[in-house]
Design an enzyme around this catalytic site. Sequence first.
Site, mmCIF file in Angstrom:
data_model
loop_
_atom_site.group_PDB
_atom_site.id
_atom_site.type_symbol
_atom_site.label_atom_id
_atom_site.label_comp_id
_atom_site.label_asym_id
_atom_site.label_seq_id
_atom_site.Cartn_x
_atom_site.Cartn_y
_atom_site.Cartn_z
ATOM 1 N N MET A 102 -21.285 25.163 31.604
ATOM 2 C CA MET A 102 -20.042 24.401 31.475
ATOM 3 C C MET A 102 -20.279 22.902 31.687
ATOM 4 S SD MET A 102 -17.458 26.997 33.469
ATOM 5 C CE MET A 102 -18.618 27.343 34.794
ATOM 6 N N CYS A 132 -19.767 24.823 21.161
ATOM 7 C CA CYS A 132 -18.902 23.758 21.660
ATOM 8 C C CYS A 132 -17.869 23.371 20.599
ATOM 9 C CB CYS A 132 -19.715 22.540 22.064
ATOM 10 S SG CYS A 132 -18.687 21.192 22.696
#
Length: 345
Positions: A18, A102
């Site tokens: 993350m 992403c």
Amino acid sequence: MLKIGDIEMKNRVVLAPMAGVCNPAFRLIAKEFGTGLVCAEMVSDKAILHGNKRTMEMLFVDEREKPLSLQIFGGDRESLVEAAKVVDKQTNADIIDINMGCPVPKVTKCDAGARWLLDPNKIYEMVSAVVDAVDKPVTVKMRIGWDDEHVFAVENAQAVERAGGQAVSVHGRTREQLYTGKANWDIIRDVKEAVSIPVIGNGDVFSPEDARRLLDHTGCDGVMIGRGALGNPWMLYRTIQYLTNGELLGDPAPREKLQVAILHLDRLIALRNEAVAVREMRKHLAWYLKGLPGGARVKDVIMEETDRDRLVGILENYVNSLEADGEPEMQNSASQSDPDKEVVH
């Protein structure tokens, strides 16, 4: 057990990579809570090649974190390969992961991240070029597709396998979904059935029971936990215990939660300077406080704080007041935006 190339994990639980979260301070806590594999936040290939100080710091791996996966992203084959070589030869990471999940526009506009989901041929071309250039195992993290009309998860995973990728992590949402709606575990199962390399399932895992259900539903080799671990590394430990021996442990006491939060803060200060670390830690503290009595009011106060000792004092006073069964007295200030929205992986 989960095994990627020659790297064997001690369990099937993986911390997701993350952005803005998975720096060495948090990764080490996750590892201390037993996580089998921790993944570093994504780093741009071009930033690696430019060699700026901040980027090179992001490639740092504490030996205590291993086994660890470093994630890179990029849209140009030559620069991605050269960046992978840097990770391969100049870091002690165990695995090189390529981001093709992403969803943020500044990444997809560069023909990187989730943009690859539209083209299995590009995936094969890029992954095979990296595999040929490095010695470390190469893996890919992807979403199931770009949108509901372009779900090529099986073809994309097969392209990764043909290219020599050693594992694939699959988030059960499309790029268009971002983090809304429901993760599609059926498609993760389809991917697992279509390839022979390890598949790690990701999406909507917020409890140990969720992890068990995902593994049972998909047949995956591992489970990746992202937002469920924010301010809650106990979730990782509780999941490991549940998957290993069926024991479902309770949540930690508030004091234990905030003691780990302070450890997290102090490790960040050791990595950065105090002013930068305290600012960065605010969103983490909001996550640590989530669900605690009066936690929202405490969050409002710490969002204005810039000093480590004063911040720790606020947290200690809050815990003391909880243990005395009194409502913590906190002065309200302007509420901040939801920190969950800052997470990208």
